[in-house]
Design an enzyme around this catalytic site. Structure first.
Site, PDB file in Angstrom:
ATOM      1  N   GLY A  47      -4.506   5.491   4.381  1.00 56.94           N
ATOM      2  CA  GLY A  47      -3.728   6.709   4.602  1.00 56.94           C
ATOM      3  C   GLY A  47      -3.445   7.380   3.274  1.00 56.94           C
ATOM      4  O   GLY A  47      -3.523   6.735   2.223  1.00 56.94           O
ATOM      5  N   GLN A  52       0.649  12.627  -2.797  1.00 54.89           N
ATOM      6  CA  GLN A  52       0.004  11.614  -3.653  1.00 54.89           C
ATOM      7  C   GLN A  52      -1.105  12.215  -4.519  1.00 54.89           C
ATOM      8  O   GLN A  52      -1.515  11.609  -5.506  1.00 54.89           O
ATOM      9  CB  GLN A  52      -0.527  10.445  -2.815  1.00 54.89           C
ATOM     10  CG  GLN A  52       0.605   9.658  -2.144  1.00 54.89           C
ATOM     11  CD  GLN A  52       0.092   8.484  -1.359  1.00 54.89           C
ATOM     12  OE1 GLN A  52      -0.289   8.634  -0.206  1.00 54.89           O
ATOM     13  NE2 GLN A  52       0.044   7.315  -1.970  1.00 54.89           N
ATOM     14  N   CYS A  95       0.705   0.594  -1.502  1.00 52.36           N
ATOM     15  CA  CYS A  95       0.714   2.050  -1.648  1.00 52.36           C
ATOM     16  C   CYS A  95      -0.179   2.413  -2.823  1.00 52.36           C
ATOM     17  O   CYS A  95      -0.079   1.808  -3.895  1.00 52.36           O
ATOM     18  CB  CYS A  95       2.140   2.547  -1.893  1.00 52.36           C
ATOM     19  SG  CYS A  95       2.243   4.341  -2.018  1.00 52.36           S
ATOM     20  N   LEU A  96      -1.037   3.397  -2.627  1.00 51.89           N
ATOM     21  CA  LEU A  96      -1.947   3.812  -3.693  1.00 51.89           C
ATOM     22  C   LEU A  96      -1.183   4.378  -4.887  1.00 51.89           C
ATOM     23  O   LEU A  96      -1.724   4.428  -5.995  1.00 51.89           O
ATOM     24  CB  LEU A  96      -2.947   4.851  -3.162  1.00 51.89           C
ATOM     25  CG  LEU A  96      -3.919   4.320  -2.092  1.00 51.89           C
ATOM     26  CD1 LEU A  96      -4.733   5.462  -1.493  1.00 51.89           C
ATOM     27  CD2 LEU A  96      -4.847   3.257  -2.682  1.00 51.89           C
ATOM     28  N   HIS A 137       4.952   5.019   7.007  1.00 50.14           N
ATOM     29  CA  HIS A 137       4.791   4.971   5.541  1.00 50.14           C
ATOM     30  C   HIS A 137       4.419   6.362   5.009  1.00 50.14           C
ATOM     31  O   HIS A 137       4.972   6.819   4.001  1.00 50.14           O
ATOM     32  CB  HIS A 137       3.714   3.920   5.218  1.00 50.14           C
ATOM     33  CG  HIS A 137       3.304   3.828   3.782  1.00 50.14           C
ATOM     34  ND1 HIS A 137       3.478   2.684   3.032  1.00 50.14           N
ATOM     35  CD2 HIS A 137       2.687   4.721   2.944  1.00 50.14           C
ATOM     36  CE1 HIS A 137       3.017   2.888   1.813  1.00 50.14           C
ATOM     37  NE2 HIS A 137       2.514   4.103   1.722  1.00 50.14           N
ATOM     38  N   GLU A 138       3.500   7.046   5.714  1.00 44.94           N
ATOM     39  CA  GLU A 138       3.038   8.369   5.246  1.00 44.94           C
ATOM     40  C   GLU A 138       4.122   9.437   5.424  1.00 44.94           C
ATOM     41  O   GLU A 138       4.316  10.277   4.529  1.00 44.94           O
ATOM     42  CB  GLU A 138       1.757   8.783   5.972  1.00 44.94           C
ATOM     43  CG  GLU A 138       0.570   7.831   5.828  1.00 44.94           C
ATOM     44  CD  GLU A 138       0.244   7.430   4.414  1.00 44.94           C
ATOM     45  OE1 GLU A 138       0.626   8.145   3.461  1.00 44.94           O
ATOM     46  OE2 GLU A 138      -0.385   6.375   4.246  1.00 44.94           O
ATOM     47  N   HIS A 141       6.515   9.388   2.692  1.00 39.56           N
ATOM     48  CA  HIS A 141       6.063  10.096   1.478  1.00 39.56           C
ATOM     49  C   HIS A 141       6.449  11.580   1.528  1.00 39.56           C
ATOM     50  O   HIS A 141       6.802  12.170   0.503  1.00 39.56           O
ATOM     51  CB  HIS A 141       4.541  10.018   1.326  1.00 39.56           C
ATOM     52  CG  HIS A 141       4.036   8.778   0.648  1.00 39.56           C
ATOM     53  ND1 HIS A 141       4.394   8.431  -0.632  1.00 39.56           N
ATOM     54  CD2 HIS A 141       3.173   7.817   1.065  1.00 39.56           C
ATOM     55  CE1 HIS A 141       3.774   7.307  -0.963  1.00 39.56           C
ATOM     56  NE2 HIS A 141       3.027   6.908   0.058  1.00 39.56           N
TER      57      HIS A 141
END
Ligand code: GNR
Ligand code: NI
Length: 172
Positions: A47, A52, A95-96, A137-138, A141
């Site tokens: 995702g 990000q 997480c990236l 999670h997204e 963000h």
């Protein structure tokens, strides 16, 4: 066609911004979506939220397909959680924007989500399992929230410090 973009990482303050709704699906938005998929598949991740790649818009890409299987690209524009189950489930999250750090997080096991697709159509879906974890999670963000915010202060402080230190070293 698509260009991968740089993923911002902790302690970049942009990760704490509240992203703004997408008003119209312009060619620029479509290019951003293509670039986000490229960035997400390259990483690789399941995702990605627009913030990000330093774009504060309420836009998410996701692909939960298995490596061997067919790709299943999904786009969520202005997503909202309409309802969450009382039942919780635990998943080891990463997480990236917090590379190589993984911890278990407890979240509602199922959520109902409303969003717009790339055709501008409003959709509603029930998510469970990894889908439920990932969409929460997204959406976090989009609200400037990171999974480390759910950990103990000790763990969060430790990871924040590690990334702050690494950024200082890299800047020298
Ligand atoms: O690639 C990712 N994997 C992942 C695993 C467990 C829970 C959430 C995620 S999302 C993450 C990519 C990312 O940082 N998205 O914002
Ligand atoms: Ni993330």
């Amino acid at each position: 066609m698509a260009n991968p973009r740089d993923i911002i990482i902790l302690p970049d303050k942009q990760l704490r911004l509240i992203s703004k709704p997408v008003e119209t699906i312009t060619p620029e938005i479509r290019t951003l979506v293509d670039d986000m998929f490229q960035t997400m598949y390259d990483a690789p991740g399941i995702g990605l939220a627009a913030i990000q790649v330093a774009v504060p818009l309420r836009l998410i890409t996701m692909d939960l397909s298995k490596k061997e299987g067919e790709k299943e690209p999904r786009v969520f524009i202005n997503p909202e959680i309409l309802a969450s189950s009382d039942e919780l489930s635990v998943y080891e999250e990463g997480c990236l924007s917090i590379p190589e750090y993984y911890e278990e997080v407890e979240r509602p096991a199922r959520v109902r989500v409303r969003f717009m697709d790339l055709e501008g159509k409003t959709r509603e879906e029930d998510a469970e399992g990894l889908y439920a974890t990932c969409i929460q999670h997204e959406i976090d963000h989009l609200n400037g929230v990171l999974f480390v915010d759910y950990l103990s202060k000790l763990k969060r402080d430790r990871v924040m410090k590690k990334f702050t230190k690494a950024a200082k070293l890299a800047a020298k």
